[in-house]
Enzyme design. Structure first.
Site, mmCIF file in Angstrom:
data_model
loop_
_atom_site.group_PDB
_atom_site.id
_atom_site.type_symbol
_atom_site.label_atom_id
_atom_site.label_comp_id
_atom_site.label_asym_id
_atom_site.label_seq_id
_atom_site.Cartn_x
_atom_site.Cartn_y
_atom_site.Cartn_z
ATOM 1 C CG ASP A 1 -0.160 -0.291 2.525
ATOM 2 O OD1 ASP A 1 0.678 -0.335 2.563
ATOM 3 O OD2 ASP A 1 -1.047 -1.002 3.505
ATOM 4 C CG ASN B 1 -9.001 -1.414 11.623
ATOM 5 O OD1 ASN B 1 -8.295 -2.341 10.950
ATOM 6 N ND2 ASN B 1 -9.624 -0.214 10.826
ATOM 7 C CG HIS C 1 -6.050 -2.540 8.496
ATOM 8 N ND1 HIS C 1 -5.868 -1.175 8.651
ATOM 9 C CD2 HIS C 1 -4.805 -2.846 8.618
ATOM 10 C CE1 HIS C 1 -4.803 -0.592 9.439
ATOM 11 N NE2 HIS C 1 -4.102 -1.749 9.167
ATOM 12 C CD GLU D 1 -8.866 0.831 7.165
ATOM 13 O OE1 GLU D 1 -8.806 -0.174 8.056
ATOM 14 O OE2 GLU D 1 -8.110 1.913 7.373
HETATM 15 P P1 PGA Z 1 1.997 -1.670 12.523
HETATM 16 O O1 PGA Z 1 0.890 -1.987 11.365
HETATM 17 O O2 PGA Z 1 3.028 -2.908 12.199
HETATM 18 O O3 PGA Z 1 2.615 -0.554 12.659
HETATM 19 O O4 PGA Z 1 1.310 -2.158 13.811
HETATM 20 C C1 PGA Z 1 0.414 -2.829 10.790
HETATM 21 C C2 PGA Z 1 -0.832 -2.645 9.999
HETATM 22 O O5 PGA Z 1 -1.594 -1.758 10.287
HETATM 23 O O6 PGA Z 1 -1.216 -3.333 9.133
#
Ligand code: PGA
Length: 221
Positions: A63, A122, A124, A129
């Site tokens: 992304d 959440n 994702h 999302e």
């Molecule tokens: P993080 O993010 O490794 O910074 O916790 C993971 C994500 O949101 O996919």
């Protein structure tokens, strides 16, 4: 049924993931999808330390933010700082979802040999999302409030966190031959268990991973 492998330390989490990447790099020709965020940092550190040969692989990123004020917050920047600048990979073999070139790269239409993923609080994966379709292709999405709040730690304030991003869809992610999901910290444990052991639902995008037959899940506190 899938299992969550509990790893003792964050260093070891990175090392386990790096083992999977290293194995893929040994193929005569390979493609790997990479994540960003804080969780994969120990994997990138380990990969740099191992001084591997990257000349047979092509990479893709999951992304990218849109309309960033500061280019140093981009995932393009992140990947170069944490990995690419320290390897022998050539720049024409690294692919990003830059929103300017997004239409060209839209649906990669490939089955990556390996996809490394993180998970959001959440549920994702990439920036897919909750509520998005399991059939989603690579596209522009609006970031949820929760994601913007969680990611505000990388910015001066939440106002600086972009509202939109480009994300690889769940369909191309699921087409990967092997998926490794990394999660770190107690705040991820509940959603991880829900995603892997409970109902497969678009409300928890990561739950689609239950349908993948070559999935490894590594978790550390
Ligand atoms: P993080 O993010 O490794 O910074 O916790 C993971 C994500 O949101 O996919």
């Amino acid at each position: 049924m899938h299992k969550i492998t509990i790893i003792k330390s964050y260093f070891e989490l990175g090392s386990k993931a790096a083992d999977c990447v290293e194995k893929t790099l040994l193929l005569p020709k390979s493609s790997i999808i990479f994540p960003t965020g804080s969780t994969p940092i120990s994997m990138y550190k380990e990969l740099v330390k191992r001084k591997l040969n990257w000349s047979n692989t092509t990479t893709y990123n999951l992304d990218e933010y849109m309309h960033l004020k500061n280019p140093e917050k981009s995932y393009f920047y992140y990947m170069h700082k944490n990995l690419f600048n320290h390897t022998n990979i050539s720049s024409n073999k690294t692919n990003f979802l830059d929103y300017k070139t997004f239409s060209k790269t839209k649906n990669y239409g490939f089955c990556a040999d390996l996809c490394i993923l993180g998970i959001g609080r959440n549920g994702h994966i990439a920036f897919n999302e909750p509520g998005g379709s399991f059939d989603s292709e690579t596209r522009i999405v609006e970031l949820s409030k929760q994601t913007r709040k969680d990611n505000s730690r990388f910015f001066k304030s939440i106002q600086d966190v972009p509202l939109k991003a480009v994300t690889m869809g769940l369909k191309p992610i699921m087409s990967s031959k092997k998926i490794v999901l990394l999660a770190k910290g107690k705040s991820k444990k509940e959603i991880l268990e829900k995603a892997i052991f409970e109902e497969i639902t678009e409300k928890i995008p990561a739950s689609i991973l239950q349908k993948h037959d070559n999935l490894k899940i590594y978790y550390c506190d």
